[in-house]
Design an enzyme around this catalytic site. Structure first.
Site, PDB file in Angstrom:
ATOM      1  N   LYS A   1       0.806  -1.190   0.000  1.00 52.56           N
ATOM      2  CA  LYS A   1       0.000   0.000   0.000  1.00 52.56           C
ATOM      3  C   LYS A   1       0.858   1.267   0.000  1.00 52.56           C
ATOM      4  CE  LYS A   1      -3.349  -2.376   2.968  1.00 52.56           C
ATOM      5  NZ  LYS A   1      -3.920  -2.397   4.341  1.00 52.56           N
ATOM      6  N   GLY A   2       2.087   1.125   0.437  1.00 52.75           N
ATOM      7  CA  GLY A   2       2.921   2.297   0.738  1.00 52.75           C
ATOM      8  C   GLY A   2       3.166   3.258  -0.408  1.00 52.75           C
TER       9      GLY A   2
ATOM     10  N   ASP B   1       3.040   3.840   6.579  1.00 51.71           N
ATOM     11  CA  ASP B   1       2.259   3.726   7.809  1.00 51.71           C
ATOM     12  C   ASP B   1       3.077   3.271   9.011  1.00 51.71           C
ATOM     13  OD1 ASP B   1       2.632   0.993   6.913  1.00 51.71           O
ATOM     14  OD2 ASP B   1       1.105   0.448   8.385  1.00 51.71           O
TER      15      ASP B   1
ATOM     16  N   ARG C   1      -0.789   7.130   6.859  1.00 55.00           N
ATOM     17  CA  ARG C   1      -0.567   7.120   5.408  1.00 55.00           C
ATOM     18  C   ARG C   1      -1.023   8.430   4.773  1.00 55.00           C
ATOM     19  NH1 ARG C   1       0.802   1.871   3.948  1.00 55.00           N
ATOM     20  NH2 ARG C   1      -0.236   0.203   5.081  1.00 55.00           N
TER      21      ARG C   1
ATOM     22  N   LYS D   1      16.730   3.822   1.898  1.00 54.75           N
ATOM     23  CA  LYS D   1      17.341   3.690   3.231  1.00 54.75           C
ATOM     24  C   LYS D   1      18.550   2.761   3.098  1.00 54.75           C
ATOM     25  CE  LYS D   1      14.328   2.982   6.797  1.00 54.75           C
ATOM     26  NZ  LYS D   1      13.613   2.187   7.852  1.00 54.75           N
TER      27      LYS D   1
ATOM     28  N   GLU E   1       7.878   1.970  -5.876  1.00 56.93           N
ATOM     29  CA  GLU E   1       7.887   1.513  -4.481  1.00 56.93           C
ATOM     30  C   GLU E   1       7.918   2.717  -3.533  1.00 56.93           C
ATOM     31  OE1 GLU E   1       7.365  -0.274  -2.150  1.00 56.93           O
ATOM     32  OE2 GLU E   1       8.520  -2.107  -2.009  1.00 56.93           O
TER      33      GLU E   1
ATOM     34  N   ASP F   1      14.515  -0.640   1.693  1.00 56.04           N
ATOM     35  CA  ASP F   1      15.098  -0.744   3.027  1.00 56.04           C
ATOM     36  C   ASP F   1      16.154  -1.856   2.963  1.00 56.04           C
ATOM     37  OD1 ASP F   1      15.355  -0.602   5.819  1.00 56.04           O
ATOM     38  OD2 ASP F   1      13.572  -1.773   6.213  1.00 56.04           O
TER      39      ASP F   1
ATOM     40  N   PHE G   1      12.575   5.274  11.105  1.00 58.00           N
ATOM     41  CA  PHE G   1      11.346   4.651  10.630  1.00 58.00           C
ATOM     42  C   PHE G   1      10.409   5.789  10.259  1.00 58.00           C
ATOM     43  CE2 PHE G   1       7.161   2.783  10.862  1.00 58.00           C
ATOM     44  CZ  PHE G   1       7.358   1.624  10.132  1.00 58.00           C
ATOM     45  N   VAL G   2      10.086   5.895   8.978  1.00 52.90           N
ATOM     46  CA  VAL G   2       9.325   7.046   8.518  1.00 52.90           C
ATOM     47  C   VAL G   2       7.864   6.697   8.259  1.00 52.90           C
ATOM     48  CG1 VAL G   2      11.267   8.325   7.545  1.00 52.90           C
ATOM     49  CG2 VAL G   2      10.117   6.624   6.149  1.00 52.90           C
TER      50      VAL G   2
END
Ligand code: 5GP
Length: 182
Positions: free
Chosen positions: A45-46, A162, A168, A134, A101, A105, A155-156
């Site tokens: 979903k990001g 989310d 979000r 990252k 994307e 990470d 952690f963003v």
């Protein structure tokens, strides 16, 4: 999961900075593909906000596909395993494919997707675009072809990303102190 509130989140990249960067990335893609047709694959979903903003700046004929993967369990650490929640795609043989994307990470999701596409199709071209990179957490050799912003060991959340399903909808990319998250 900790109960993080909006007041705990600090701005890392503002709405204006994101808009500017999205236009810059789109310009590059418009130049690379000119009048070629492309298929943009949004990784849910990001990447939803980034992908939908990005395609509105693209000039070439395009189609969009949405797939859903997950690699994060319940916390802020990658599980190390990628799950293909929904990865139904049309025939991508001889197509220009752009994967969009939210963040690279460990790089496991990116590697999973690139391997999946290469195993199933002979695409004309393939580019991997990520909103965030990252680099500090990388566990594979995969690198995005283009990305929006570098981030360090944070952690963003926001702009599609989310924490426990929340944040979000923030217009900016932000972070909370690690102490609040663990
Ligand atoms: P990777 O497979 O590269 O380790 O992780 C990719 C996925 O992990 C991303 O698509 C994203 O959903 C999630 N992820 C990695 N880092 C972060 C982060 O800082 N914040 C959020 N919200 N998700 C992250």
């Amino acid at each position: 999961m900790k109960n993080i509130e909006i007041k705990d989140i600090k701005v890392l990249y503002s709405e204006e900075e994101i808009k500017t960067r999205v236009v810059e990335i789109a310009k590059k893609l418009n130049h690379i593909y000119a009048d070629e047709e492309v298929c943009v694959i949004c990784v849910l979903k990001g990447a939803i906000m980034f992908a939908t903003d990005l395609v509105r700046e693209l000039n070439m004929p395009l189609s969009m596909e949405f797939i859903r993967l997950s690699s994060y369990g319940h916390a802020t650490e990658s599980s190390g395993k990628v799950n293909a929640v929904d990865i139904k795609l049309p025939d991508l043989n001889d197509k220009n494919v752009i994967i969009v994307e939210d963040i690279v990470d460990t790089g496991l999701t990116a590697k999973f997707l690139l391997d999946f596409l290469n195993a199933n199709f002979r695409v004309k071209s393939l580019k991997f675009i990520s909103l965030l990179d990252k680099k500090i957490s990388r566990k594979t050799e995969v690198e995005p072809d283009l990305y929006g912003f570098d981030i360090d060991d944070k952690f963003v959340v926001g702009y599609g990303l989310d924490y426990d399903g929340k944040f979000r909808n923030l217009k900016f990319i932000g972070y909370a102190d690690k102490a609040l998250l663990v």
